[in-house]
Design a protein around this motif. Sequence first.
Motif, PDB file in Angstrom:
ATOM      1  N   ALA A  80       0.848  -1.194   0.000  1.00  0.00           N
ATOM      2  CA  ALA A  80       0.000   0.000   0.000  1.00  0.00           C
ATOM      3  C   ALA A  80       0.881   1.240   0.000  1.00  0.00           C
ATOM      4  CB  ALA A  80      -0.914   0.004   1.218  1.00  0.00           C
ATOM      5  N   PHE A  81       0.660   2.106  -0.973  1.00  0.00           N
ATOM      6  CA  PHE A  81       1.467   3.328  -1.064  1.00  0.00           C
ATOM      7  C   PHE A  81       0.798   4.409  -0.223  1.00  0.00           C
ATOM      8  CE2 PHE A  81       3.649   6.976  -2.511  1.00  0.00           C
ATOM      9  CZ  PHE A  81       4.852   6.532  -3.026  1.00  0.00           C
TER      10      PHE A  81
ATOM     11  N   VAL B 238      -0.663  12.506   0.573  1.00  0.00           N
ATOM     12  CA  VAL B 238      -0.590  11.400  -0.389  1.00  0.00           C
ATOM     13  C   VAL B 238      -1.941  11.143  -1.063  1.00  0.00           C
ATOM     14  CG1 VAL B 238      -0.994   9.501   1.238  1.00  0.00           C
ATOM     15  CG2 VAL B 238       0.390   9.100  -0.803  1.00  0.00           C
ATOM     16  N   GLY B 239      -3.032  11.370  -0.372  1.00  0.00           N
ATOM     17  CA  GLY B 239      -4.359  11.145  -0.949  1.00  0.00           C
ATOM     18  C   GLY B 239      -4.613  11.996  -2.179  1.00  0.00           C
TER      19      GLY B 239
ATOM     20  N   THR C 135       6.862   9.151   2.724  1.00  0.00           N
ATOM     21  CA  THR C 135       7.857   9.823   3.569  1.00  0.00           C
ATOM     22  C   THR C 135       9.248   9.268   3.287  1.00  0.00           C
ATOM     23  OG1 THR C 135       6.253  10.254   5.327  1.00  0.00           O
ATOM     24  CG2 THR C 135       8.577  10.293   5.949  1.00  0.00           C
ATOM     25  N   ALA C 136       9.382   7.959   3.255  1.00  0.00           N
ATOM     26  CA  ALA C 136      10.685   7.332   2.993  1.00  0.00           C
ATOM     27  C   ALA C 136      11.201   7.699   1.606  1.00  0.00           C
ATOM     28  CB  ALA C 136      10.578   5.821   3.144  1.00  0.00           C
ATOM     29  N   LEU C 137      10.307   7.714   0.632  1.00  0.00           N
ATOM     30  CA  LEU C 137      10.701   8.082  -0.731  1.00  0.00           C
ATOM     31  C   LEU C 137      11.174   9.529  -0.792  1.00  0.00           C
ATOM     32  CD1 LEU C 137      10.922   7.560  -3.768  1.00  0.00           C
ATOM     33  CD2 LEU C 137       8.459   7.958  -3.944  1.00  0.00           C
TER      34      LEU C 137
ATOM     35  N   THR D 220      10.174  18.006   6.757  1.00  0.00           N
ATOM     36  CA  THR D 220       9.251  18.310   5.660  1.00  0.00           C
ATOM     37  C   THR D 220       8.648  17.058   5.052  1.00  0.00           C
ATOM     38  OG1 THR D 220      10.577  20.262   5.136  1.00  0.00           O
ATOM     39  CG2 THR D 220       9.054  19.529   3.454  1.00  0.00           C
ATOM     40  N   ALA D 221       9.414  15.970   5.001  1.00  0.00           N
ATOM     41  CA  ALA D 221       8.970  14.753   4.305  1.00  0.00           C
ATOM     42  C   ALA D 221       7.658  14.209   4.867  1.00  0.00           C
ATOM     43  CB  ALA D 221      10.055  13.686   4.352  1.00  0.00           C
ATOM     44  N   GLY D 222       7.576  14.059   6.180  1.00  0.00           N
ATOM     45  CA  GLY D 222       6.358  13.528   6.797  1.00  0.00           C
ATOM     46  C   GLY D 222       5.140  14.397   6.537  1.00  0.00           C
ATOM     47  N   PRO D 223       5.231  15.713   6.802  1.00  0.00           N
ATOM     48  CA  PRO D 223       4.078  16.564   6.519  1.00  0.00           C
ATOM     49  C   PRO D 223       3.677  16.560   5.035  1.00  0.00           C
ATOM     50  CG  PRO D 223       5.537  17.670   8.066  1.00  0.00           C
ATOM     51  CD  PRO D 223       6.253  16.429   7.585  1.00  0.00           C
TER      52      PRO D 223
END
Length: 195
Positions: A17-18, A44-45, A24-26, A36-39
Amino acid sequence: MDVARVQRRLGVRVDGAFGPVTLTALLRKLGAPAGTAGPLAGGVGSLEGAVILDSGLRLAHFLAQAAHETMGFSRMIEIWGPTPAQRRYEGRKDLGNVQPGDGFRYRGRGIPHLTGRDNYRRFGSLIGVDLEGQPGLAAEPAIAMAIGGAYWTARRINAAADRDDVEAVTRLVNGGLTGIDDRRRHLARAKAILL
């Protein structure tokens, strides 16, 4: 896109599941700052809605353009000089900048960097946020990602991405080929993970 393969390459839990964890990891692998990555991944939706996640190639192109536009996901707001080009934002009726101060008020923010009152109004309406009334919201990471998905869809960029035509994608995002070499570098990095 083979999400499980991408997850293995990123070293995250393989569930096929993406979602926010994978994105975040990508983003981190592509150079996004940790804060910044997590926020950003919280949006993603909006990429699902733009059908960007249906294809690793589409996602690679999207992320390459986003990385360039935001200086490696570190700047959700255009650096303001003002430069001669930025001074020309003021009074540009084609951007809807009709009130004094609109050039600076509606400077580039988000993914890609939206400019102009009309774009803030249009894309704010598309994502359900009053960006015209509160332009600073366009720089918030999850909203920036939603703007990116809406912009990608509105400009019908998937077709150019599906052809793997970085120049056509860049013209649709930027109007020209500004930063094409940097965009190509980001694209190669994203493809190495996603394809």
